[in-house]
Every structure is written in C-alpha cells, then in structure tokens.
Design an enzyme around this catalytic site. Structure first.
Site, PDB file in Angstrom:
ATOM      1  N   ALA A  77       0.867  -1.178   0.000  1.00  0.00           N
ATOM      2  CA  ALA A  77       0.000   0.000   0.000  1.00  0.00           C
ATOM      3  C   ALA A  77       0.906   1.230   0.000  1.00  0.00           C
ATOM      4  O   ALA A  77       2.056   1.164   0.450  1.00  0.00           O
ATOM      5  CB  ALA A  77      -0.878  -0.016   1.238  1.00  0.00           C
ATOM      6  N   GLY A 134       0.694  -4.978   0.878  1.00  0.00           N
ATOM      7  CA  GLY A 134      -0.482  -5.080   0.016  1.00  0.00           C
ATOM      8  C   GLY A 134      -0.154  -5.753  -1.310  1.00  0.00           C
ATOM      9  O   GLY A 134      -1.022  -6.353  -1.951  1.00  0.00           O
ATOM     10  N   GLU A 142      -0.463  -9.304  -0.651  1.00  0.00           N
ATOM     11  CA  GLU A 142      -1.899  -9.602  -0.487  1.00  0.00           C
ATOM     12  C   GLU A 142      -2.615  -9.616  -1.835  1.00  0.00           C
ATOM     13  O   GLU A 142      -3.492 -10.451  -2.080  1.00  0.00           O
ATOM     14  CB  GLU A 142      -2.521  -8.573   0.474  1.00  0.00           C
ATOM     15  N   GLU A 173       4.856  -4.882   7.059  1.00  0.00           N
ATOM     16  CA  GLU A 173       4.125  -3.774   7.687  1.00  0.00           C
ATOM     17  C   GLU A 173       4.595  -3.507   9.114  1.00  0.00           C
ATOM     18  O   GLU A 173       4.503  -2.395   9.618  1.00  0.00           O
ATOM     19  CB  GLU A 173       2.620  -4.073   7.698  1.00  0.00           C
TER      20      GLU A 173
HETATM   21  N1  CAA Z   1       4.636   3.216  -0.616  1.00  0.00           N
HETATM   22  C1  CAA Z   1       5.060   4.354  -1.144  1.00  0.00           C
HETATM   23  N2  CAA Z   1       6.250   4.494  -1.768  1.00  0.00           N
HETATM   24  C2  CAA Z   1       7.041   3.408  -1.830  1.00  0.00           C
HETATM   25  C3  CAA Z   1       6.647   2.164  -1.308  1.00  0.00           C
HETATM   26  C4  CAA Z   1       5.379   2.082  -0.670  1.00  0.00           C
HETATM   27  N3  CAA Z   1       4.902   0.934  -0.166  1.00  0.00           N
HETATM   28  N4  CAA Z   1       7.655   1.270  -1.522  1.00  0.00           N
HETATM   29  C5  CAA Z   1       8.618   1.933  -2.185  1.00  0.00           C
HETATM   30  N5  CAA Z   1       8.259   3.221  -2.379  1.00  0.00           N
HETATM   31  C6  CAA Z   1       9.018   4.264  -3.059  1.00  0.00           C
HETATM   32  C7  CAA Z   1      10.186   4.753  -2.206  1.00  0.00           C
HETATM   33  O1  CAA Z   1       9.754   5.732  -1.268  1.00  0.00           O
HETATM   34  C8  CAA Z   1      11.088   5.323  -3.266  1.00  0.00           C
HETATM   35  O2  CAA Z   1      10.601   6.579  -3.650  1.00  0.00           O
HETATM   36  P1  CAA Z   1      11.649   7.819  -3.901  1.00  0.00           P
HETATM   37  O3  CAA Z   1      12.481   7.366  -5.064  1.00  0.00           O
HETATM   38  O4  CAA Z   1      10.758   8.977  -4.198  1.00  0.00           O
HETATM   39  O5  CAA Z   1      12.447   7.958  -2.645  1.00  0.00           O
HETATM   40  C9  CAA Z   1      10.885   4.384  -4.445  1.00  0.00           C
HETATM   41  O6  CAA Z   1       9.645   3.710  -4.203  1.00  0.00           O
HETATM   42  C10 CAA Z   1      11.976   3.331  -4.565  1.00  0.00           C
HETATM   43  O7  CAA Z   1      12.076   2.682  -3.314  1.00  0.00           O
HETATM   44  P2  CAA Z   1      13.477   2.549  -2.517  1.00  0.00           P
HETATM   45  O8  CAA Z   1      14.398   3.665  -2.863  1.00  0.00           O
HETATM   46  O9  CAA Z   1      13.135   2.356  -1.072  1.00  0.00           O
HETATM   47  O10 CAA Z   1      14.017   1.204  -3.162  1.00  0.00           O
HETATM   48  P3  CAA Z   1      14.937   0.106  -2.480  1.00  0.00           P
HETATM   49  O11 CAA Z   1      15.289  -0.849  -3.569  1.00  0.00           O
HETATM   50  O12 CAA Z   1      16.031   0.729  -1.688  1.00  0.00           O
HETATM   51  O13 CAA Z   1      13.990  -0.648  -1.415  1.00  0.00           O
HETATM   52  C11 CAA Z   1      11.958  -1.734  -0.707  1.00  0.00           C
HETATM   53  C12 CAA Z   1      12.884  -1.370  -1.879  1.00  0.00           C
HETATM   54  C13 CAA Z   1      12.657  -2.747   0.215  1.00  0.00           C
HETATM   55  C14 CAA Z   1      10.714  -2.388  -1.315  1.00  0.00           C
HETATM   56  C15 CAA Z   1      11.595  -0.469   0.096  1.00  0.00           C
HETATM   57  O14 CAA Z   1      11.139   0.533  -0.821  1.00  0.00           O
HETATM   58  C16 CAA Z   1      10.486  -0.674   1.104  1.00  0.00           C
HETATM   59  O15 CAA Z   1      10.748  -1.167   2.179  1.00  0.00           O
HETATM   60  N6  CAA Z   1       9.240  -0.306   0.762  1.00  0.00           N
HETATM   61  C17 CAA Z   1       8.119  -0.407   1.664  1.00  0.00           C
HETATM   62  C18 CAA Z   1       7.582  -1.837   1.735  1.00  0.00           C
HETATM   63  C19 CAA Z   1       6.455  -1.918   2.732  1.00  0.00           C
HETATM   64  O16 CAA Z   1       6.604  -1.600   3.894  1.00  0.00           O
HETATM   65  N7  CAA Z   1       5.261  -2.353   2.269  1.00  0.00           N
HETATM   66  C20 CAA Z   1       4.091  -2.458   3.087  1.00  0.00           C
HETATM   67  C21 CAA Z   1       3.247  -1.213   2.968  1.00  0.00           C
HETATM   68  S1  CAA Z   1       1.884  -1.168   4.114  1.00  0.00           S
HETATM   69  C22 CAA Z   1       0.706  -2.183   3.483  1.00  0.00           C
HETATM   70  O17 CAA Z   1       0.871  -2.736   2.405  1.00  0.00           O
HETATM   71  C23 CAA Z   1      -0.552  -2.330   4.300  1.00  0.00           C
HETATM   72  C24 CAA Z   1      -1.530  -3.352   3.785  1.00  0.00           C
HETATM   73  O18 CAA Z   1      -1.583  -4.465   4.257  1.00  0.00           O
HETATM   74  C25 CAA Z   1      -2.523  -2.998   2.795  1.00  0.00           C
END
Ligand code: CAA
Length: 267
Positions: A75, A118, A121, A141
């Site tokens: 998400a 998400g 999911e 998460e």
């Molecule tokens: N939401 C918004 N933006 C996101 C994102 C997310 N879930 N995941 C990645 N991005 C964005 C980053 O902010 C970044 O943007 P900028 O270039 O503007 O800084 C871009 O995508 C590239 O990401 P990274 O620079 O972080 O890339 P990386 O290769 O270093 O890391 C990653 C990749 C491990 C996937 C890392 O981005 C990360 O940890 N992302 C979040 C994953 C996460 O926590 N997902 C769960 C979300 S909550 C949810 O999903 C609730 C539910 O059950 C519905």
C-alpha cells in the site's frame, strides 16, 4: 496485443495499462517510480478493469503484472502516513479488494521483484501465481508500526502455515521465490527473463478451457479456504453436479468417448 484503453488520468501516467491478447485480458500496474505502490486510485481502477474483463464475453482469463523490479511494494505509505483511524475507517479502502475477490474468471499473477505488504496480499488474491526467480515476497508492515490489513494474516497463514507466517508477518522476513514455491505460496518459479511470457502461456492455456467449468472450479477451490472439510466437500459436490447443465460438459465427455478434440463454447 490490443490496447483496450488508456485510462484518463489527472497525472502524467495512467496508473494501470490494459490490453488484450486473444481471450486473455492483461493489466499492468504502472507506478514504477514508487515500485507500484498501491494507492486507492490505482486499486479502484484495477477493480474496475478486472470487472470489465470479467463481464467481457471475449475474455476467459486475466493476467495481472507489475514490472521486472516490482510487482508491488505494498500500500502507498505516503498516502497512509497522515491518516487517522477514523479516516481509514471512513474511506473504507478495502472495499475495492472485496470487489476483486468476486471476480469469477481465473487471474494469473506475473510476479517479478518486490511483492510486499499489500503487494503480497494482491498476489494472494490471484489464482495462479507465476513468479520470477527474483521475486521477494513479504509482509513487512511491522517495520512501519502496523500489520497486514488486506488479508495477509489470514491468506498467508492458510497458504504457508503458522510458523512461516509468524516469521514473515512478525519478523518482516522476505521469502525468496524458491522458498515461496516450497511453502505453496506461488504456483511456479521461472527464470527472470521469462516470467511474463510464462504467465501469458499459463493464461492462454486456461483461456482454452471450458469457461463455466473454469469459473465454477475456481469458486470451489476458494471455498476450501473458507470452510471446514465436510462443508467444502458438500459444496464441491453441488458445483460438480451443476456443471452437468453446461454444453461444454456434453461436448467434453462426448469428445473423449469419440476420441476427438473438444470444441468448447464457454457455456
Ligand atoms: N509506498 C510508497 N512508496 C514506496 C513504497 C510504498 N509501499 N515502496 C517503495 N516506495 C518508493 C520509495 O519511497 C522510493 O521513492 P523515492 O524514489 O521517491 O524515494 C521508491 O519507491 C523506490 O524505493 P526505494 O528507494 O526504497 O528502493 P529500495 O530498492 O532501496 O527498497 C523496498 C525497496 C525494500 C521495497 C523499500 O522501498 C520498502 O521497504 N518499501 C516499503 C515496503 C512496505 O513496507 N510495504 C508495506 C506497505 S503497508 C501495506 O501494504 C498495508 C496493507 O496491508 C494494505
């Protein structure tokens, strides 16, 4: 492939791209700069396009794909960061997920790179999951102070069992594609360069199957997630009988007896 339509958007890029290839409808998630983070607008368009393909007599199977780096990284955290509990309750963002759960035609997921939160999911809402060997699958998460909200605690646990689910959901562990296959979370793992082609191949094969049987068999398999064994068996039996009302059952069985290829009509 034939482009179905470019979705009109206020931003530069459409959030999803849709096309058809024969009887297969293809949807690509299209927010590559944020690793296909799933914001409510994208989810709403995805549900709408899935419903459109589900209602389209020319389509028998649907493929959802991301890109090589990311299927979807979850998400959209930026979108959720400032929301209160009541905001989240009022906007009811998971209503779109409920719409996707009702899609009757089979959905093939073409998964490469990150399938997180998400994203994981969404992958688990699909029926046949073709994963690239690069896939990294998880429910991280916990790292941002929450927990899965779109079915992760339930579907992941049913798919892989309690011990692995606890490791993934409580510990934020990412599974490799190979592990996901071993745990029964994905259907197949293929070399990175072939993940989309293999997903399309799987979808084209499904699209040749008798459509009513496909839809009803999908319903029966999903029932196994929701019921105890005896209720599920009873339900399966009723659906099995129901298929004897289709022309494709007559054709399929006659063709077998007559030693020829069946000519399915999808009804
Ligand atoms: N939401 C918004 N933006 C996101 C994102 C997310 N879930 N995941 C990645 N991005 C964005 C980053 O902010 C970044 O943007 P900028 O270039 O503007 O800084 C871009 O995508 C590239 O990401 P990274 O620079 O972080 O890339 P990386 O290769 O270093 O890391 C990653 C990749 C491990 C996937 C890392 O981005 C990360 O940890 N992302 C979040 C994953 C996460 O926590 N997902 C769960 C979300 S909550 C949810 O999903 C609730 C539910 O059950 C519905």
């Amino acid at each position: 492939m034939t482009a179905v339509e470019a979705k009109p958007m206020t931003t530069d890029e459409p959030l999803i791209l849709s096309e058809t290839d024969g009887r297969v409808g293809v949807i690509r998630l299209n927010r590559p700069k944020v690793l296909n983070a799933l914001n409510p607008q994208l989810m709403s368009q995805l549900a709408e396009q899935l419903e459109a393909f589900d209602a389209d007599d020319g389509i028998s199977c649907i493929v959802i794909s991301g890109n090589e780096r990311a299927w979807a990284a979850g998400a959209d955290i930026g979108d959720m960061a400032k929301q209160s509990a009541i905001d989240m309750y009022e906007r009811d963002q998971f209503a779109t997920w409920d719409r996707m759960k009702r899609i009757k035609k089979p959905i093939v997921a073409a998964v490469s790179g990150y399938a997180l939160g998400g994203g994981c999911e969404l992958m688990m809402l699909c029926d046949v999951i073709v994963a690239s060997e690069t896939a990294q699958i998880g429910q991280p998460e916990i790292n941002i102070g929450v927990m899965p909200g779109a079915g992760g605690t339930q579907r992941l646990t049913k798919a892989v069992g309690k011990a692995i689910a606890m490791d993934v959901i409580l510990g934020g562990r990412f599974l490799t594609a190979k592990e996901a296959l071993q745990f029964g979370l994905v259907s197949r793992v293929v070399p990175a360069e072939h993940y989309f082609t293999e997903a399309m191949r799987a979808a084209q094969k499904l699209a040749k199957m008798p459509l009513t049987a496909l839809k009803i068999a999908k319903e029966a398999v999903l029932k196994a997630h929701d019921s105890n064994l005896s209720d599920g068996l009873e339900y399966e039996r009723k659906l099995f009988y129901l298929l004897f009302a289709t022309e494709d059952q007559k054709e399929g069985m006659s063709a077998f007896v007559e030693k020829r290829k069946p000519n399915f009509k999808g009804r």
